[in-house]
Scaffold this active site. Sequence first.
Site, short mmCIF file in Angstrom:
data_model
loop_
_atom_site.label_atom_id
_atom_site.label_comp_id
_atom_site.label_asym_id
_atom_site.label_seq_id
_atom_site.Cartn_x
_atom_site.Cartn_y
_atom_site.Cartn_z
N ASN A 9 0.94 -1.19 -0.09
CA ASN A 9 -0.04 -0.17 -0.12
C ASN A 9 0.89 1.19 0.12
O ASN A 9 1.49 1.69 0.89
CB ASN A 9 -0.93 0.04 1.19
CG ASN A 9 -1.94 1.16 1.34
OD1 ASN A 9 -1.72 2.08 0.60
ND2 ASN A 9 -2.87 1.07 2.08
N ARG A 90 -2.46 -2.04 -3.47
CA ARG A 90 -3.71 -1.29 -3.28
C ARG A 90 -3.78 -0.09 -4.30
O ARG A 90 -2.93 0.82 -4.32
CB ARG A 90 -3.81 -1.04 -1.99
CG ARG A 90 -4.75 0.28 -1.69
CD ARG A 90 -5.05 0.58 -0.37
NE ARG A 90 -6.34 1.32 -0.04
CZ ARG A 90 -6.24 2.66 0.89
NH1 ARG A 90 -5.16 2.76 1.23
NH2 ARG A 90 -7.24 2.80 0.83
N HIS A 179 -12.74 2.72 0.07
CA HIS A 179 -12.62 1.69 1.00
C HIS A 179 -13.33 0.26 0.81
O HIS A 179 -13.70 -0.44 1.53
CB HIS A 179 -13.34 2.20 2.46
CG HIS A 179 -12.59 3.33 3.05
ND1 HIS A 179 -13.52 4.18 3.59
CD2 HIS A 179 -11.44 3.59 3.51
CE1 HIS A 179 -12.56 4.93 4.34
NE2 HIS A 179 -11.27 4.67 4.07
N ARG A 240 -10.88 15.35 7.05
CA ARG A 240 -12.03 16.07 5.91
C ARG A 240 -13.17 16.07 6.59
O ARG A 240 -13.79 15.73 7.42
CB ARG A 240 -12.19 14.86 4.93
CG ARG A 240 -10.75 14.41 4.18
CD ARG A 240 -11.13 13.49 3.17
NE ARG A 240 -9.82 12.69 2.61
CZ ARG A 240 -9.48 11.25 2.79
NH1 ARG A 240 -10.59 10.41 3.27
NH2 ARG A 240 -8.30 10.88 2.57
N GLU A 380 -7.89 -5.31 5.33
CA GLU A 380 -7.91 -4.89 4.05
C GLU A 380 -6.78 -5.61 3.50
O GLU A 380 -6.94 -5.71 2.13
CB GLU A 380 -7.80 -3.57 3.65
CG GLU A 380 -9.04 -2.53 4.21
CD GLU A 380 -8.51 -1.15 4.34
OE1 GLU A 380 -7.96 -0.60 5.47
OE2 GLU A 380 -9.03 -0.44 3.54
#
Length: 394
Positions: A9, A90, A179, A240, A380
């Site tokens: 990742n 990823r 996600h 965010r 993940e």
Amino acid sequence: MSAPVLVINSGSSSIKYQLIDGETLVASTSGLIERIGQSESTITHKTGAEKHVWNEQLPDHAAGLEALVTAFDEFGTPLSKTGLIAVAHRVVHGGRRFVQPVVIDDEVMAAIGELSSLAPLHNPANLEGIQVARKLFPKLPQVAVFDTAFHATVPERAHLYAVPQDWRSEHGVRRYGFHGTSHAYVSRQAAAALGKSPKEVNVIVAHLGNGASVSAVERGRSIDTSMGLTPLEGLVMGTRSGDIDPAIIFHMHRQTGASFADLDSALNKESGMYALTGQVDMRAIEQAATGGDRDAEVALDVYCYRIRKYIGSYIAALGGADAIAFTAGVGENSPEVRARVLESLVALGVKLDDEANEAGGPVISTSDSPITALVIPTNEEGEIARQTTTLLRS
Ligand code: ADP
């Protein structure tokens, strides 16, 4: 038969990695390389019960990945002796094109590059990791697994924005969602926790990490999710804003003369819980609220209210849910947030079991709750390894 996959990742200044079996999803080694390109980078390499941390100067991702290979050589089994079947990457944005994992070739790389306009912070960094890994492991298949792919099933009614036609047809403007590997994995695990197949249940997944999103998963397929064209839309996150009136951007531009780049940065990096409390770490925010800090208390309320609204709307979108699953850093570890989110959903069919919630689940609702509330640790990297193994064996 085992299927070790190196999952990478790659972020703008970091590389997270795991050596993980795509069948058992057991990770034998994991690590994090931080502050690539700065004066000193830190490498944390965990293998079995051992953890090694050291600093080194790593000017770029190539040096980072070389350090990763050296770490495997020095501690535990060298990568070349692990029987590695693939390197999986990823990739944040797959656009309309990538709705499944793919084996990477030059054409796929070019397409990921073209999608950078939709994910300028993420795709270039992902691509850099791929470029270097292809040189470092030329004989191994390299696979890209996209964060957006699981949401490719979201129907038009949920993914269309009501904006001019050429925005949509020529500039790729639509809801993509992110996600995806987490929502895929957790919704499947939630079905398993109910003793059902994913095709038999409707699940709402609340992935609450630094980035956060909710998804509505109908019989194994994502039918709506809170992030949109980019990861900015939806929930209040660490830095965010999540949903705002888009006219705020024009207002602030007119008021202050701030450039769109400044406003982009303000909404992505200086908003959310950070803007409301001065902090991003939910543990610190909860502590401050407990200690009587009003900003922290209000921010927690805003954060949880937004999640509750999404969950309520997804119960309506699904025509009823069998389970709500909480995952990621905050979702897995904060009984406080879970309780605040679920407290007023009794009328919609969620009865929280306070003790089970404090204990961390997996089931945190009472046995007579029409909707089962769950805590499910996400995985993940495991999901990326699983999808990679499935692709290579198909
Ligand atoms: P990322 O999106 O970076 O992968 P994570 O899923 O690791 O993020 O989640 C990070 C968040 O989880 C941080 O805001 C952190 O404060 C929060 N977190 C971790 N442990 C706890 C805890 N015990 N209680 C509340 N929040 C927690």
